[in-house]
Design a protein around this motif. Structure first.
Motif, mmCIF file in Angstrom:
data_model
loop_
_atom_site.group_PDB
_atom_site.id
_atom_site.type_symbol
_atom_site.label_atom_id
_atom_site.label_comp_id
_atom_site.label_asym_id
_atom_site.label_seq_id
_atom_site.Cartn_x
_atom_site.Cartn_y
_atom_site.Cartn_z
ATOM 1 N N ARG A 201 81.524 -92.889 -0.459
ATOM 2 C CA ARG A 201 81.871 -93.924 -1.424
ATOM 3 C C ARG A 201 82.189 -95.255 -0.747
ATOM 4 N N ILE A 202 82.849 -95.232 0.401
ATOM 5 C CA ILE A 202 83.339 -96.482 0.994
ATOM 6 C C ILE A 202 82.641 -96.851 2.290
ATOM 7 N N GLY A 203 81.855 -95.940 2.869
ATOM 8 C CA GLY A 203 81.316 -96.177 4.197
ATOM 9 C C GLY A 203 79.857 -96.594 4.210
ATOM 10 N N ASP A 204 79.489 -97.335 5.242
ATOM 11 C CA ASP A 204 78.087 -97.665 5.489
ATOM 12 C C ASP A 204 77.391 -96.562 6.272
ATOM 13 N N GLY A 205 78.162 -95.599 6.765
ATOM 14 C CA GLY A 205 77.612 -94.485 7.517
ATOM 15 C C GLY A 205 78.701 -93.453 7.756
ATOM 16 N N TYR A 206 78.293 -92.350 8.366
ATOM 17 C CA TYR A 206 79.154 -91.176 8.563
ATOM 18 C C TYR A 206 79.342 -90.921 10.052
ATOM 19 N N ILE A 207 80.529 -90.441 10.414
ATOM 20 C CA ILE A 207 80.837 -90.042 11.783
ATOM 21 C C ILE A 207 81.333 -88.609 11.772
ATOM 22 N N PHE B 173 81.731 -97.290 9.425
ATOM 23 C CA PHE B 173 81.365 -95.878 9.348
ATOM 24 C C PHE B 173 82.661 -95.072 9.232
ATOM 25 N N VAL B 174 82.604 -93.979 8.478
ATOM 26 C CA VAL B 174 83.812 -93.226 8.159
ATOM 27 C C VAL B 174 83.694 -91.796 8.689
ATOM 28 N N SER B 175 84.714 -91.378 9.427
ATOM 29 C CA SER B 175 84.801 -90.011 9.931
ATOM 30 C C SER B 175 85.281 -89.083 8.826
ATOM 31 N N ALA B 176 84.669 -87.907 8.745
ATOM 32 C CA ALA B 176 85.048 -86.954 7.694
ATOM 33 C C ALA B 176 84.783 -85.542 8.177
ATOM 34 N N PHE B 177 85.771 -84.638 7.943
ATOM 35 C CA PHE B 177 85.663 -83.264 8.435
ATOM 36 C C PHE B 177 85.706 -82.214 7.332
ATOM 37 N N GLY B 178 85.729 -82.640 6.086
ATOM 38 C CA GLY B 178 85.762 -81.695 4.974
ATOM 39 C C GLY B 178 85.107 -82.296 3.752
ATOM 40 N N PRO B 179 84.846 -81.495 2.725
ATOM 41 C CA PRO B 179 84.122 -81.968 1.544
ATOM 42 C C PRO B 179 84.763 -83.174 0.858
ATOM 43 N N LYS B 180 86.086 -83.158 0.696
ATOM 44 C CA LYS B 180 86.734 -84.276 0.017
ATOM 45 C C LYS B 180 86.634 -85.554 0.841
ATOM 46 N N ALA B 181 86.821 -85.424 2.154
ATOM 47 C CA ALA B 181 86.690 -86.586 3.027
ATOM 48 C C ALA B 181 85.264 -87.115 3.024
ATOM 49 N N VAL B 182 84.284 -86.229 2.951
ATOM 50 C CA VAL B 182 82.893 -86.662 2.888
ATOM 51 C C VAL B 182 82.635 -87.465 1.622
ATOM 52 N N GLU B 183 83.234 -87.052 0.511
ATOM 53 C CA GLU B 183 83.085 -87.805 -0.741
ATOM 54 C C GLU B 183 83.607 -89.229 -0.573
ATOM 55 N N VAL B 184 84.771 -89.359 0.073
ATOM 56 C CA VAL B 184 85.333 -90.689 0.304
ATOM 57 C C VAL B 184 84.432 -91.482 1.246
ATOM 58 N N VAL C 233 76.769 -83.138 6.932
ATOM 59 C CA VAL C 233 75.853 -84.268 7.076
ATOM 60 C C VAL C 233 74.974 -84.393 5.843
ATOM 61 N N ALA C 234 74.443 -83.269 5.377
ATOM 62 C CA ALA C 234 73.586 -83.306 4.189
ATOM 63 C C ALA C 234 74.356 -83.764 2.956
ATOM 64 N N ALA C 235 75.605 -83.309 2.823
ATOM 65 C CA ALA C 235 76.420 -83.726 1.679
ATOM 66 C C ALA C 235 76.657 -85.224 1.698
ATOM 67 N N PHE C 236 76.931 -85.765 2.897
ATOM 68 C CA PHE C 236 77.128 -87.210 2.988
ATOM 69 C C PHE C 236 75.857 -87.957 2.623
ATOM 70 N N LYS C 237 74.745 -87.549 3.197
ATOM 71 C CA LYS C 237 73.499 -88.265 2.940
ATOM 72 C C LYS C 237 73.112 -88.205 1.471
ATOM 73 N N GLN C 238 73.318 -87.069 0.840
ATOM 74 C CA GLN C 238 72.992 -86.949 -0.580
ATOM 75 C C GLN C 238 73.892 -87.843 -1.422
ATOM 76 N N ALA C 239 75.198 -87.841 -1.128
ATOM 77 C CA ALA C 239 76.137 -88.625 -1.927
ATOM 78 C C ALA C 239 76.021 -90.120 -1.669
ATOM 79 N N SER C 240 75.560 -90.495 -0.474
ATOM 80 C CA SER C 240 75.511 -91.914 -0.101
ATOM 81 C C SER C 240 74.141 -92.534 -0.294
ATOM 82 N N PRO D 130 73.129 -93.626 7.263
ATOM 83 C CA PRO D 130 73.011 -92.968 8.574
ATOM 84 C C PRO D 130 74.251 -92.185 8.976
ATOM 85 N N ALA D 131 74.030 -91.226 9.883
ATOM 86 C CA ALA D 131 75.104 -90.375 10.393
ATOM 87 C C ALA D 131 75.100 -90.408 11.910
ATOM 88 N N GLN D 132 76.279 -90.627 12.486
ATOM 89 C CA GLN D 132 76.468 -90.588 13.932
ATOM 90 C C GLN D 132 77.286 -89.364 14.299
#
Length: 320
Positions: free
Chosen positions: A181-187, A167-178, A196-203, A207-209
């Motif tokens: 692309r590379i994560g099984d989930g979001y932190i 799972f990949v931690s991300a605090f901004g739009p560019k980090a969410v894109e990464v 959260v919505a941007a991550f779920k749509q792109a992935s 899941p998001a934690q």
């Protein structure tokens, strides 16, 4: 939304963390987060145990799933070393392990004396690091010569049959894109519905934690005092948490954080509705799981309170 407990390595001793993990399982928490730091945020917090040692101990006292929140596999630790450490912990936990990763903070990563890269470079490093880790978890011999890392004829021998998710931690739009692309989930650590919505749509709906802190105490005022004394860094704006290099720098910067701002931002005390409102806020933001840490000396009481009152109330709301 599932509710887990967040082990803060910065505030508690290794023995206390192990006791908290055992208590969290007994109380009915669904899983564990654990932070990975070399330094605490400030000297008042007073601890910073080696996370992989603590996870090994936790694996022997409870059966909860464990997620690192988060490990930085780029500067302080080479991704090959993280792959080995995480593989061992995942094996000890019988596969109940998720490697949470992020781009880190200078507070922990600048200790070796090298330069602290900018955010774009750190994201690039993280993406390559995750690639290296996944390749090593195949159990095959790996040689890698990339832009940031070299691995020469390395093989990981201890890893579960099914490799851990990342799972990949991300605090901004560019980090969410990464992350997508590379994560099984979001932190994430804030109830930011847009991220959260941007991550779920792109992935494709992975899941998001989320993570949050409370200051459980007999009164709100006491809780706020603990939060302000121990975690004023939570009130720092922008990228300061990523670029300040030492606990002493954080102590200087957090002199600007007022008690009033702590009162406005921190859930404190033992009012059930306050704690439930925090849970609802993260649920409404779209998180699938929420991991809650406590600030201050009443952590075992907080765990008991959640087991007796908060978790049953959340379950009741879920089944309505």
């Amino acid at each position: 939304m599932r509710i887990g407990f967040f082990l803060s390595t910065e505030e508690y001793t290794p023995a206390e963390l192990v006791a908290q993990a055992r208590a969290a399982e007994e109380a009915g928490f669904a899983g564990l987060w654990i932070s990975d730091h070399f330094h605490p945020w400030n000297n008042e917090q007073g601890n910073s145990a080696h996370v992989w040692s603590v996870i090994g101990a936790v694996s022997q006292v409870c059966d909860l799933h464990v997620t690192t929140a988060v490990t930085c596999p780029t500067v302080r630790l080479h991704p090959a070393i993280v792959a080995q450490a995480a593989g061992t912990c995942a094996e000890l936990l019988k596969g109940r392990f998720t490697l949470g990763v992020g781009t880190g903070e200078a507070l922990n990563e600048s200790i070796l004396g090298g330069p602290w890269p900018g955010a774009d470079v750190r994201l690039e490093m993280l993406e390559e690091a995750v690639e290296v880790i996944r390749r090593l978890w195949t159990g095959e011999v790996v040689s890698h010569r990339g832009r940031h890392y070299t691995v020469e004829h390395a093989r990981i021998y201890n890893v579960p049959e099914t490799p851990p998710e990342i799972f990949v931690s991300a605090f901004g739009p560019k980090a969410v894109e990464v992350a997508a692309r590379i994560g099984d989930g979001y932190i994430g650590t804030s109830p930011d519905a847009e991220l959260v919505a941007a991550f779920k749509q792109a992935s494709g709906g992975r899941p998001a934690q989320g993570g949050a802190k409370v200051a459980f105490a007999p009164t709100k005022e006491e809780g706020w005092e603990h939060a302000h004394r121990l975690w004023p860094n939570a009130g720092l704006p922008g990228e300061m948490a990523q670029i300040l290099p030492t606990p002493e720098h954080f102590e200087q910067a957090t002199q600007l954080v007022t008690m009033e701002s702590t009162r406005e931002s921190a859930v404190a005390g033992n009012d059930l509705d306050d704690h439930l409102d925090l849970v609802r806020e993260y649920a409404e933001a779209g998180y699938d799981e929420l991991y809650l840490a406590n600030m201050g000396p009443h952590t075992l009481e907080m765990i008991e309170f959640y087991g007796t009152h908060v978790l049953p109330a959340v379950d009741e709301e879920r089944t309505r």
